[in-house]
Design an enzyme around this catalytic site. Structure first.
Site, PDB file in Angstrom:
ATOM      1  N   THR A  97       0.823  -1.212   0.000  1.00 65.37           N
ATOM      2  CA  THR A  97       0.000   0.000   0.000  1.00 65.37           C
ATOM      3  C   THR A  97       0.856   1.260   0.000  1.00 65.37           C
ATOM      4  O   THR A  97       1.992   1.239   0.496  1.00 65.37           O
ATOM      5  CB  THR A  97      -0.911  -0.020   1.242  1.00 65.37           C
ATOM      6  N   ASP A  98       0.270   2.358  -0.477  1.00 63.98           N
ATOM      7  CA  ASP A  98       0.981   3.651  -0.409  1.00 63.98           C
ATOM      8  C   ASP A  98       1.079   4.163   1.031  1.00 63.98           C
ATOM      9  O   ASP A  98       1.871   5.062   1.328  1.00 63.98           O
ATOM     10  CB  ASP A  98       0.305   4.695  -1.313  1.00 63.98           C
ATOM     11  N   GLU A  99       0.280   3.580   1.944  1.00 67.30           N
ATOM     12  CA  GLU A  99       0.256   4.102   3.319  1.00 67.30           C
ATOM     13  C   GLU A  99       1.574   3.869   4.055  1.00 67.30           C
ATOM     14  O   GLU A  99       1.821   4.487   5.086  1.00 67.30           O
ATOM     15  CB  GLU A  99      -0.904   3.477   4.116  1.00 67.30           C
TER      16      GLU A  99
ATOM     17  N   LYS B 260       2.042  -3.443   7.276  1.00 70.27           N
ATOM     18  CA  LYS B 260       2.330  -3.617   5.845  1.00 70.27           C
ATOM     19  C   LYS B 260       3.789  -3.234   5.559  1.00 70.27           C
ATOM     20  O   LYS B 260       4.467  -3.892   4.772  1.00 70.27           O
ATOM     21  CB  LYS B 260       1.388  -2.755   4.989  1.00 70.27           C
TER      22      LYS B 260
ATOM     23  N   TYR C  82      -2.055  -0.575  10.925  1.00 66.92           N
ATOM     24  CA  TYR C  82      -2.193  -1.237   9.611  1.00 66.92           C
ATOM     25  C   TYR C  82      -0.968  -0.961   8.745  1.00 66.92           C
ATOM     26  O   TYR C  82      -0.316  -1.886   8.249  1.00 66.92           O
ATOM     27  CB  TYR C  82      -3.467  -0.755   8.899  1.00 66.92           C
TER      28      TYR C  82
HETATM   29  P1  NAD Z   1      -9.910  -7.388   1.931  1.00 67.26           P
HETATM   30  O1  NAD Z   1      -9.927  -7.077   3.383  1.00 67.26           O
HETATM   31  O2  NAD Z   1     -11.097  -7.101   1.089  1.00 67.26           O
HETATM   32  O3  NAD Z   1      -9.547  -8.931   1.722  1.00 67.26           O
HETATM   33  C1  NAD Z   1      -8.568  -9.601   2.458  1.00 67.26           C
HETATM   34  C2  NAD Z   1      -8.714 -11.102   2.200  1.00 67.26           C
HETATM   35  O4  NAD Z   1      -7.663 -11.777   2.915  1.00 67.26           O
HETATM   36  C3  NAD Z   1     -10.031 -11.688   2.695  1.00 67.26           C
HETATM   37  O5  NAD Z   1     -10.575 -12.563   1.731  1.00 67.26           O
HETATM   38  C4  NAD Z   1      -9.647 -12.455   3.956  1.00 67.26           C
HETATM   39  O6  NAD Z   1     -10.487 -13.544   4.237  1.00 67.26           O
HETATM   40  C5  NAD Z   1      -8.220 -12.887   3.603  1.00 67.26           C
HETATM   41  N1  NAD Z   1      -7.401 -13.140   4.797  1.00 67.26           N
HETATM   42  C6  NAD Z   1      -7.225 -12.334   5.863  1.00 67.26           C
HETATM   43  N2  NAD Z   1      -6.424 -12.918   6.766  1.00 67.26           N
HETATM   44  C7  NAD Z   1      -6.061 -14.116   6.242  1.00 67.26           C
HETATM   45  C8  NAD Z   1      -5.214 -15.171   6.686  1.00 67.26           C
HETATM   46  N3  NAD Z   1      -4.589 -15.114   7.878  1.00 67.26           N
HETATM   47  N4  NAD Z   1      -5.044 -16.242   5.882  1.00 67.26           N
HETATM   48  C9  NAD Z   1      -5.668 -16.314   4.677  1.00 67.26           C
HETATM   49  N5  NAD Z   1      -6.491 -15.357   4.219  1.00 67.26           N
HETATM   50  C10 NAD Z   1      -6.674 -14.262   4.982  1.00 67.26           C
HETATM   51  O7  NAD Z   1      -8.623  -6.636   1.374  1.00 67.26           O
HETATM   52  P2  NAD Z   1      -8.391  -5.881  -0.020  1.00 67.26           P
HETATM   53  O8  NAD Z   1      -8.910  -4.510   0.074  1.00 67.26           O
HETATM   54  O9  NAD Z   1      -8.801  -6.773  -1.132  1.00 67.26           O
HETATM   55  O10 NAD Z   1      -6.787  -5.776   0.002  1.00 67.26           O
HETATM   56  C11 NAD Z   1      -5.988  -6.838  -0.514  1.00 67.26           C
HETATM   57  C12 NAD Z   1      -4.525  -6.444  -0.380  1.00 67.26           C
HETATM   58  O11 NAD Z   1      -4.275  -5.224  -1.068  1.00 67.26           O
HETATM   59  C13 NAD Z   1      -4.088  -6.217   1.067  1.00 67.26           C
HETATM   60  O12 NAD Z   1      -2.790  -6.733   1.208  1.00 67.26           O
HETATM   61  C14 NAD Z   1      -4.061  -4.689   1.203  1.00 67.26           C
HETATM   62  O13 NAD Z   1      -3.119  -4.295   2.152  1.00 67.26           O
HETATM   63  C15 NAD Z   1      -3.652  -4.274  -0.205  1.00 67.26           C
HETATM   64  N6  NAD Z   1      -4.122  -2.951  -0.654  1.00 67.26           N
HETATM   65  C16 NAD Z   1      -5.444  -2.622  -0.566  1.00 67.26           C
HETATM   66  C17 NAD Z   1      -5.854  -1.387  -1.074  1.00 67.26           C
HETATM   67  C18 NAD Z   1      -7.314  -0.981  -1.033  1.00 67.26           C
HETATM   68  O14 NAD Z   1      -7.625   0.167  -1.347  1.00 67.26           O
HETATM   69  N7  NAD Z   1      -8.235  -1.866  -0.673  1.00 67.26           N
HETATM   70  C19 NAD Z   1      -4.929  -0.508  -1.643  1.00 67.26           C
HETATM   71  C20 NAD Z   1      -3.587  -0.888  -1.692  1.00 67.26           C
HETATM   72  C21 NAD Z   1      -3.200  -2.115  -1.202  1.00 67.26           C
HETATM   73  O1  DAU Z   2      -4.182   3.963   0.424  1.00 72.82           O
HETATM   74  C1  DAU Z   2      -4.396   2.596   0.286  1.00 72.82           C
HETATM   75  C2  DAU Z   2      -5.256   2.099   1.424  1.00 72.82           C
HETATM   76  O2  DAU Z   2      -6.575   2.577   1.173  1.00 72.82           O
HETATM   77  C3  DAU Z   2      -5.247   0.589   1.586  1.00 72.82           C
HETATM   78  O3  DAU Z   2      -3.961   0.156   1.928  1.00 72.82           O
HETATM   79  C4  DAU Z   2      -6.245   0.149   2.680  1.00 72.82           C
HETATM   80  O4  DAU Z   2      -6.300  -1.261   2.734  1.00 72.82           O
HETATM   81  C5  DAU Z   2      -7.610   0.703   2.331  1.00 72.82           C
HETATM   82  O5  DAU Z   2      -8.516   0.402   3.370  1.00 72.82           O
HETATM   83  C6  DAU Z   2      -7.543   2.226   2.126  1.00 72.82           C
HETATM   84  O6  DAU Z   2      -7.284   2.897   3.377  1.00 72.82           O
HETATM   85  P1  DAU Z   2      -8.032   4.266   3.778  1.00 72.82           P
HETATM   86  O7  DAU Z   2      -7.988   4.424   5.239  1.00 72.82           O
HETATM   87  O8  DAU Z   2      -7.544   5.385   2.930  1.00 72.82           O
HETATM   88  O9  DAU Z   2      -9.516   3.876   3.253  1.00 72.82           O
HETATM   89  P2  DAU Z   2     -10.963   4.120   3.897  1.00 72.82           P
HETATM   90  O10 DAU Z   2     -11.953   3.753   2.854  1.00 72.82           O
HETATM   91  O11 DAU Z   2     -11.078   3.495   5.239  1.00 72.82           O
HETATM   92  O12 DAU Z   2     -10.995   5.697   4.106  1.00 72.82           O
HETATM   93  C7  DAU Z   2     -10.796   6.590   3.021  1.00 72.82           C
HETATM   94  C8  DAU Z   2     -10.844   8.001   3.578  1.00 72.82           C
HETATM   95  O13 DAU Z   2     -12.191   8.271   4.005  1.00 72.82           O
HETATM   96  C9  DAU Z   2      -9.989   8.211   4.816  1.00 72.82           C
HETATM   97  O14 DAU Z   2      -9.438   9.529   4.772  1.00 72.82           O
HETATM   98  C10 DAU Z   2     -10.942   8.082   5.980  1.00 72.82           C
HETATM   99  C11 DAU Z   2     -12.250   8.595   5.393  1.00 72.82           C
HETATM  100  N1  DAU Z   2     -13.482   7.958   5.909  1.00 72.82           N
HETATM  101  C12 DAU Z   2     -13.548   6.601   5.920  1.00 72.82           C
HETATM  102  C13 DAU Z   2     -14.677   5.957   6.393  1.00 72.82           C
HETATM  103  C14 DAU Z   2     -14.754   4.435   6.417  1.00 72.82           C
HETATM  104  C15 DAU Z   2     -14.545   8.741   6.339  1.00 72.82           C
HETATM  105  O15 DAU Z   2     -14.486   9.987   6.300  1.00 72.82           O
HETATM  106  N2  DAU Z   2     -15.672   8.111   6.804  1.00 72.82           N
HETATM  107  C16 DAU Z   2     -15.776   6.751   6.856  1.00 72.82           C
HETATM  108  O16 DAU Z   2     -16.823   6.229   7.322  1.00 72.82           O
END
Ligand code: NAD
Ligand code: DAU
Length: 335
Positions: free
Chosen positions: A123-125, A153, A149
């Protein structure tokens, strides 16, 4: 390719599995997923009988299982993680367990089975928070994670690099910005707001809503990962972004307008603890080296995503009611 995908029942992993099966009819996939609250096999219902796809219900912490699965593949694409920042603030332990220790177990198994090609989804975080006018993150930005989180990562990224340097494990890493699109668990901003508005429930904006994120449609993320897996340089990291920086208020207003709702639906609530101000990505490296750039504009993507949630009400009602997990408990036992 024979690919082990971890976390394939989650949001991005399930989109990736769909993409690979469509693009590469000769590839085979093993999807290892523990089906935590975020894992949902409904995301993969349409391909569950595909002969090139196999689901394995299991935890990446299970070293024996992971070692066995590794024998049947030549590539790992590692998505499995605890992914929600708010949950990591409430309870960090699961994040270290899965994101750090789980990654280590996968790396060990990849090393012990002939140095299996390993792509790590990050992630970019990990780069921390940017001031408004600061240049975007790139691959050389020093790590500065702020939430449990992102710290977990970041730790996993370091382990992946350490296995490259120490054991010559053929790794790549990608650090991506905020994804949105179909099958996203409705705890994240976009689906939470869309589904609340469908039900006429107010939408909780944290603080003033001035925080900035960069948004990328999940299909573009999948294409970028695939490019890196097939053409990326071993040992390298690639930043992936959408060129779509928006404040949370901008996103909120775009969603409100698209759904024909007014500002009275906004509720400003207490801010997230340690809320990062801004994320932004310079993706020149993947653009120049692998000819990847986003295809979907935010405007197109968000319209299509809202439609998807409107058309897939059963999918999200099942999640909201908890029905989807009752089914797994019956099939696999309580976890
Ligand atoms: P998600 O939470 O939707 O899915 C995570 C999946 O991992 C689920 O299916 C869960 O059951 C599985 N899982 C969790 N713990 C496990 C374990 N111990 N063993 C096996 N499976 C397990 O997540 P996502 O949003 O699809 O993110 C996927 C990846 O991408 C993550 O590594 C996250 O850090 C990264 N990522 C997400 C975003 C985003 O915006 N969602 C952005 C950048 C990177
Ligand atoms: O940047 C990549 C990341 O983006 C991934 O690594 C994470 O897995 C993914 O969850 C996401 O993280 P964020 O914290 O940026 O996403 P989230 O959707 O939780 O929140 C986006 C923005 O919106 C953040 O600034 C918090 C705000 N927010 C979020 C929720 C859930 C609100 O204002 N209200 C809300 O209810």
């Amino acid at each position: 390719m024979r690919i082990l995908i971890t976390g394939g029942a989650g949001f991005i992993g399930s989109n990736y599995i769909h993409y690979i099966l469509e693009q590469y009819p000769k590839d085979t996939i093993i999807n290892l997923d523990a089906l935590t609250y975020a894992g949902n096999l409904e995301n993969l219902k349409d391909i569950e009988d595909n002969p090139n796809y196999k689901f394995v219900h299991g935890d990446i912490m299970d070293g024996v299982l992971v070692n066995e699965l590794m024998k049947d593949v030549d590539t790992v694409v590692h998505f499995a993680a605890e992914s929600h920042v708010d949950r990591s603030i409430l309870d960090s332990a699961a994040f270290v367990r899965t994101n750090v220790n789980g990654t280590l177990i996968l790396l060990e198994a990849a090393k012990n089975n002939g140095n299996v090609r390993f792509h790590h989804i990050s992630t970019d975080e990990v780069y921390g928070s940017l001031d408004k006018d600061a240049p975007p993150f790139n691959e050389t930005t020093p790590y500065d994670p702020h939430s449990p989180y992102s710290a977990s990562k970041a730790s996993s990224d370091h382990l992946v690099r350490a296995y490259f340097h120490t054991h010559r494990l053929p790794v790549t890493i990608s650090n991506c910005s905020n994804n949105y699109g179909p099958y996203q668990f409705p705890e994240k901003l976009v689906p939470l707001f869309v589904l609340n508005l469908i039900d006429d429930v107010k939408i909780p904006v944290y603080g003033t809503g001035e925080n900035i994120r960069d948004w990328l449609h999940v299909s573009d993320h999948c294409k970028a990962i695939d490019k890196i897996v097939r053409e990326g340089t071993i040992g390298e990291t690639y930043c992936i972004g959408g060129d779509a920086e928006k404040t949370n208020m901008e996103i909120t207003n775009i969603i409100l307008n698209a759904m024909g709702k007014g500002e009275e639906m906004i509720e400003h609530v207490e801010d997230r603890k340690g809320h990062d101000k801004r994320y932004a990505i310079n993706f020149d490296k993947i653009k120049n080296e692998l000819s990847w750039e986003p295809d979907v504009t935010f405007e197109e993507g968000i319209t299509e995503t809202i439609e998807w949630y409107k058309n897939n009400e059963k999918w999200w009602r099942n999640i909201k009611s908890g029905e989807y997990q009752e089914y797994y408990n019956k099939q696999y036992g309580n976890k």
